[in-house]
Write a protein that holds these residues in place. Structure first.
Motif, PDB file in Angstrom:
ATOM      1  N   LYS A 153       0.850  -1.188   0.000  1.00  0.00           N
ATOM      2  CA  LYS A 153       0.000   0.000   0.000  1.00  0.00           C
ATOM      3  C   LYS A 153       0.888   1.242   0.000  1.00  0.00           C
ATOM      4  N   PRO A 154       0.485   2.275  -0.732  1.00  0.00           N
ATOM      5  CA  PRO A 154       1.283   3.493  -0.777  1.00  0.00           C
ATOM      6  C   PRO A 154       1.312   4.205   0.571  1.00  0.00           C
ATOM      7  N   ILE A 155       2.475   4.712   0.922  1.00  0.00           N
ATOM      8  CA  ILE A 155       2.710   5.383   2.196  1.00  0.00           C
ATOM      9  C   ILE A 155       3.426   6.701   1.914  1.00  0.00           C
ATOM     10  N   VAL A 156       3.054   7.752   2.631  1.00  0.00           N
ATOM     11  CA  VAL A 156       3.742   9.037   2.536  1.00  0.00           C
ATOM     12  C   VAL A 156       4.325   9.346   3.907  1.00  0.00           C
ATOM     13  N   LEU A 157       5.632   9.554   3.957  1.00  0.00           N
ATOM     14  CA  LEU A 157       6.305   9.962   5.193  1.00  0.00           C
ATOM     15  C   LEU A 157       6.759  11.403   5.014  1.00  0.00           C
ATOM     16  N   TYR A 158       6.326  12.263   5.922  1.00  0.00           N
ATOM     17  CA  TYR A 158       6.665  13.682   5.839  1.00  0.00           C
ATOM     18  C   TYR A 158       7.366  14.121   7.116  1.00  0.00           C
ATOM     19  N   SER A 159       8.417  14.879   6.946  1.00  0.00           N
ATOM     20  CA  SER A 159       9.108  15.487   8.074  1.00  0.00           C
ATOM     21  C   SER A 159       9.564  16.868   7.636  1.00  0.00           C
ATOM     22  N   GLY A 160       9.026  17.903   8.288  1.00  0.00           N
ATOM     23  CA  GLY A 160       9.434  19.265   7.965  1.00  0.00           C
ATOM     24  C   GLY A 160      10.891  19.484   8.330  1.00  0.00           C
ATOM     25  N   ALA A 161      11.613  20.174   7.477  1.00  0.00           N
ATOM     26  CA  ALA A 161      13.045  20.404   7.704  1.00  0.00           C
ATOM     27  C   ALA A 161      13.306  21.200   8.981  1.00  0.00           C
ATOM     28  N   LYS A 162      12.322  21.957   9.460  1.00  0.00           N
ATOM     29  CA  LYS A 162      12.493  22.756  10.676  1.00  0.00           C
ATOM     30  C   LYS A 162      11.648  22.241  11.837  1.00  0.00           C
ATOM     31  N   ASP A 163      11.129  21.024  11.699  1.00  0.00           N
ATOM     32  CA  ASP A 163      10.293  20.425  12.750  1.00  0.00           C
ATOM     33  C   ASP A 163      11.172  20.059  13.940  1.00  0.00           C
ATOM     34  N   ASP A 164      10.859  20.637  15.096  1.00  0.00           N
ATOM     35  CA  ASP A 164      11.618  20.289  16.298  1.00  0.00           C
ATOM     36  C   ASP A 164      10.781  19.472  17.284  1.00  0.00           C
ATOM     37  N   VAL A 165       9.664  18.898  16.790  1.00  0.00           N
ATOM     38  CA  VAL A 165       8.834  18.017  17.615  1.00  0.00           C
ATOM     39  C   VAL A 165       9.107  16.561  17.222  1.00  0.00           C
ATOM     40  N   VAL A 166       8.902  16.238  15.931  1.00  0.00           N
ATOM     41  CA  VAL A 166       9.227  14.910  15.422  1.00  0.00           C
ATOM     42  C   VAL A 166      10.433  15.090  14.504  1.00  0.00           C
ATOM     43  N   LEU A 167      11.574  14.701  14.973  1.00  0.00           N
ATOM     44  CA  LEU A 167      12.821  14.933  14.241  1.00  0.00           C
ATOM     45  C   LEU A 167      12.946  13.995  13.037  1.00  0.00           C
ATOM     46  N   ARG A 168      13.650  14.468  12.029  1.00  0.00           N
ATOM     47  CA  ARG A 168      13.803  13.695  10.794  1.00  0.00           C
ATOM     48  C   ARG A 168      14.356  12.292  11.038  1.00  0.00           C
ATOM     49  N   PRO A 169      15.354  12.093  11.915  1.00  0.00           N
ATOM     50  CA  PRO A 169      15.838  10.717  12.127  1.00  0.00           C
ATOM     51  C   PRO A 169      14.733   9.750  12.575  1.00  0.00           C
ATOM     52  N   VAL A 170      13.727  10.259  13.262  1.00  0.00           N
ATOM     53  CA  VAL A 170      12.605   9.410  13.670  1.00  0.00           C
ATOM     54  C   VAL A 170      11.833   8.949  12.434  1.00  0.00           C
ATOM     55  N   MET A 171      11.558   9.868  11.516  1.00  0.00           N
ATOM     56  CA  MET A 171      10.818   9.500  10.307  1.00  0.00           C
ATOM     57  C   MET A 171      11.645   8.587   9.402  1.00  0.00           C
ATOM     58  N   ILE A 172      12.930   8.808   9.360  1.00  0.00           N
ATOM     59  CA  ILE A 172      13.799   7.916   8.587  1.00  0.00           C
ATOM     60  C   ILE A 172      13.737   6.501   9.176  1.00  0.00           C
ATOM     61  N   ALA A 173      13.737   6.414  10.507  1.00  0.00           N
ATOM     62  CA  ALA A 173      13.636   5.111  11.170  1.00  0.00           C
ATOM     63  C   ALA A 173      12.282   4.458  10.881  1.00  0.00           C
ATOM     64  N   VAL A 174      11.221   5.254  10.852  1.00  0.00           N
ATOM     65  CA  VAL A 174       9.894   4.723  10.510  1.00  0.00           C
ATOM     66  C   VAL A 174       9.926   4.132   9.102  1.00  0.00           C
ATOM     67  N   GLY A 175      10.556   4.857   8.172  1.00  0.00           N
ATOM     68  CA  GLY A 175      10.672   4.353   6.805  1.00  0.00           C
ATOM     69  C   GLY A 175      11.410   3.030   6.745  1.00  0.00           C
ATOM     70  N   LYS A 176      12.467   2.895   7.538  1.00  0.00           N
ATOM     71  CA  LYS A 176      13.228   1.643   7.566  1.00  0.00           C
ATOM     72  C   LYS A 176      12.397   0.515   8.158  1.00  0.00           C
ATOM     73  N   GLN A 177      11.566   0.835   9.139  1.00  0.00           N
ATOM     74  CA  GLN A 177      10.687  -0.185   9.718  1.00  0.00           C
ATOM     75  C   GLN A 177       9.631  -0.647   8.722  1.00  0.00           C
ATOM     76  N   LEU A 178       9.095   0.302   7.958  1.00  0.00           N
ATOM     77  CA  LEU A 178       8.021  -0.026   7.023  1.00  0.00           C
ATOM     78  C   LEU A 178       8.512  -0.703   5.748  1.00  0.00           C
ATOM     79  N   ALA A 179       9.733  -0.404   5.340  1.00  0.00           N
ATOM     80  CA  ALA A 179      10.252  -0.907   4.061  1.00  0.00           C
ATOM     81  C   ALA A 179      10.076  -2.410   3.875  1.00  0.00           C
ATOM     82  N   PRO A 180      10.391  -3.242   4.864  1.00  0.00           N
ATOM     83  CA  PRO A 180      10.227  -4.685   4.656  1.00  0.00           C
ATOM     84  C   PRO A 180       8.762  -5.123   4.541  1.00  0.00           C
ATOM     85  N   LEU A 181       7.840  -4.249   4.947  1.00  0.00           N
ATOM     86  CA  LEU A 181       6.422  -4.625   4.939  1.00  0.00           C
ATOM     87  C   LEU A 181       5.730  -4.325   3.616  1.00  0.00           C
TER      88      LEU A 181
END
Length: 105
Positions: free
Chosen positions: A3-31
């Motif tokens: 299923k298509p997935i969109v992961l968004y992380s604002g470049a200036k977001d200081d609540v959910v940091l980009r490394p967290v979203m990158i980790a989410v992408g790595k978790q989802l990739a095998p699925l």
């Protein structure tokens, strides 16, 4: 799976940091069966908000309600095109007569 997935992380977001979203992408990739099913958008200079192309929204780098910011980027449209895997009809205008007020409890 796939299923298509969109992961968004604002470049200036200081609540959910980009490394967290990158980790989410790595978790989802095998699925998912296809790497192109995951769209990652990390370059928009937004704070913790939904980026929009609506000039009436608050500035892109502001954090706070209603968390919809003018970043000259249509994340809703990009997300829908990716998830539908198809184009969208041209955007219409809302009719004030058809809008309903809603008060949250």
């Amino acid at each position: 799976a796939g299923k298509p997935i969109v992961l968004y992380s604002g470049a200036k977001d200081d609540v959910v940091l980009r490394p967290v979203m990158i980790a989410v992408g790595k978790q989802l990739a095998p699925l998912v069966n296809n790497a192109s099913a995951i769209a990652t958008i990390y370059s928009i200079p937004s704070e913790h908000a939904w980026p929009t192309s609506d000039r009436r929204a608050q500035p892109c780098v502001r954090m706070g309600p209603p968390f919809a910011n003018f970043c000259d980027y249509d994340l809703a449209g990009v997300s829908l095109r990716h998830m539908r895997r198809a184009g969208l009809r041209p955007r219409g205008r809302a009719s004030a007569a058809r809008l309903l007020a809603y008060r949250r409890p």
